[in-house]
Design an enzyme around this catalytic site. Structure first.
Site, PDB file in Angstrom:
ATOM      1  CE  LYS A  54      -6.675 -23.657  25.011  1.00  0.00           C
ATOM      2  NZ  LYS A  54      -7.559 -22.505  25.135  1.00  0.00           N
TER       3      LYS A  54
ATOM      4  CD  GLN B 128      -7.680 -19.681  27.403  1.00  0.00           C
ATOM      5  OE1 GLN B 128      -7.126 -20.003  26.358  1.00  0.00           O
ATOM      6  NE2 GLN B 128      -8.449 -20.514  28.074  1.00  0.00           N
TER       7      GLN B 128
ATOM      8  CG  ASP C 123     -11.188 -20.235  20.464  1.00  0.00           C
ATOM      9  OD1 ASP C 123     -11.120 -21.445  20.732  1.00  0.00           O
ATOM     10  OD2 ASP C 123     -10.840 -19.336  21.237  1.00  0.00           O
TER      11      ASP C 123
ATOM     12  CB  SER D 134     -31.496 -22.702  32.268  1.00  0.00           C
ATOM     13  OG  SER D 134     -31.697 -21.579  31.433  1.00  0.00           O
TER      14      SER D 134
ATOM     15  N   GLY E 155     -11.365 -37.106  28.781  1.00  0.00           N
ATOM     16  CA  GLY E 155     -12.315 -37.314  27.680  1.00  0.00           C
ATOM     17  C   GLY E 155     -12.248 -36.169  26.695  1.00  0.00           C
TER      18      GLY E 155
HETATM   19  N1  GUN Z   1     -11.658 -20.998  27.852  1.00  0.00           N
HETATM   20  C1  GUN Z   1     -12.033 -22.257  28.120  1.00  0.00           C
HETATM   21  N2  GUN Z   1     -12.072 -22.988  26.991  1.00  0.00           N
HETATM   22  C2  GUN Z   1     -11.714 -22.161  25.984  1.00  0.00           C
HETATM   23  C3  GUN Z   1     -11.558 -22.344  24.581  1.00  0.00           C
HETATM   24  O1  GUN Z   1     -11.780 -23.426  24.017  1.00  0.00           O
HETATM   25  N3  GUN Z   1     -11.192 -21.243  23.881  1.00  0.00           N
HETATM   26  C4  GUN Z   1     -10.963 -20.044  24.479  1.00  0.00           C
HETATM   27  N4  GUN Z   1     -10.601 -19.007  23.703  1.00  0.00           N
HETATM   28  N5  GUN Z   1     -11.090 -19.853  25.780  1.00  0.00           N
HETATM   29  C5  GUN Z   1     -11.459 -20.907  26.528  1.00  0.00           C
END
Ligand code: GUN
Length: 322
Positions: free
Chosen positions: A76, A120, A145, A217, A294
């Site tokens: 990122k 994250q 996000d 599920s 992808g």
């Molecule tokens: N962990 C895995 N994918 C993501 C994401 O798209 N955003 C965040 N904040 N954490 C992640």
């Protein structure tokens, strides 16, 4: 630009040839994300020249030190630097308390040089931390996000122009657009109902006027549900769970899965696969996303898109307030 649909018509890539079905057209997230990142770079250059050196600002907040998170974050930060976004990595130790994480978020929320903030996930903490409370503490206008209740609520009501959309489903929509297949009136099936992939994917498809079934599920007879999908988006987190035999002929198949499975032929002893069994689904789908290459790269591109969008909104507000 020629859509994938037009291209495949010209090349005869999808459909039957001589009684034998050919392979699906591969939707490349690598190529599409590159186009998005190039466009964003130009936009940021325009911002810089129009607003005396202004740059969008992004903060990635990490708690702890998970290897997979470290890798995602460095991808990122690299993408941000290439586009001209000023990105900072704020790292808290795995001993950080919930209050310390919330304080850190509050300070970024107040910083006018930051237009996007992500925490994250998953949090790698030895202390009890309520992930929901933490993600919800991000200012909704910096929530690139799209995980706050405000942005999720707006999306669920169809206020797409007034919210920040979660990056992975937003990237999936971009890949579906690339096929040239129209979503309106189609039957879409989403597997998974997570806040970050399945639930927002459902909303996006619904407000693009598909009839949407979301499976999880407890859904009985998953193969039958999958078999009804003109558009199938899988975010189940289970390696190769969706078998090609389940897939409707000609369907658009979008695979959000990233799973590591043992593979003795690789030096690392493992390889990455999606939630869809690619080799068999490729025989039936009209279009399919590969793993890797992808959805993954699109998630990063859409994070950059959201950050630039948030910065434009900030500039608009500052102009209006003058
Ligand atoms: N962990 C895995 N994918 C993501 C994401 O798209 N955003 C965040 N904040 N954490 C992640």
């Amino acid at each position: 630009m020629l859509s994938l649909a037009a291209l495949s018509l010209r090349l005869g890539a999808a459909g039957c040839r001589g009684g034998r079905r050919s392979m699906a057209t591969v939707i490349s997230g690598n190529k599409t994300s590159k186009l998005v990142r190039e466009r964003l770079k130009k936009e940021v250059e325009k911002m810089k020249s129009q607003f005396s050196g202004f740059r969008p600002g992004l903060v990635v907040l990490q708690v702890g030190d998970r290897d997979d998170s470290n890798l995602y974050i460095s991808t990122k930060l690299k993408a941000a630097a290439e586009i001209g976004i000023s990105a900072n990595h704020v790292r808290l130790p795995n001993t950080a308390t919930e209050d310390e994480v919330l304080q850190s978020i509050a300070s970024v929320n107040q910083n006018p040089a930051v237009h996007g903030l992500i925490v994250q996930l998953p949090l790698d903490s030895v202390k009890p931390i309520d992930t929901e409370r933490v993600t919800n503490a991000v200012a909704p206008d910096k929530d690139v996000d799209g995980l706050t209740c405000i942005n999720a609520g707006k999306l669920s009501r169809g206020d797409l122009g007034d919210c920040l959309i979660p990056c992975t489903p937003n990237g999936c929509m971009e890949l579906i657009r690339q096929t040239g297949v129209s979503v309106a009136g189609k039957h879409a099936v989403v597997i998974g109902r997570s806040k970050i992939v399945g639930a927002p994917m459902h909303d996006l498809l619904l407000w693009s006027h598909a009839t949407v079934t979301t499976c999880h599920s407890k859904t009985p007879d998953l193969p039958a549900q999958v078999g009804r999908a003109d558009i199938l988006v899988v975010g189940a987190g289970k390696a190769e769970m969706v078998r090609g035999e389940w897939v409707k002929e000609g369907a658009v198949v979008i695979d959000c899965g990233i799973n590591h499975i043992p593979d003795e032929t690789k030096a690392s002893g493992k390889r990455v696969v999606g939630d869809v069994h690619y080799a068999s689904a490729n025989q039936r789908a009209g279009y399919i996303t590969p793993v890797p290459g992808g959805v993954g790269p699109m998630t990063v591109a859409m994070l950059m898109e959201n950050t630039v969008q948030s910065a434009w909104r900030f500039l608009q507000k500052s102009q209006a307030g003058r």
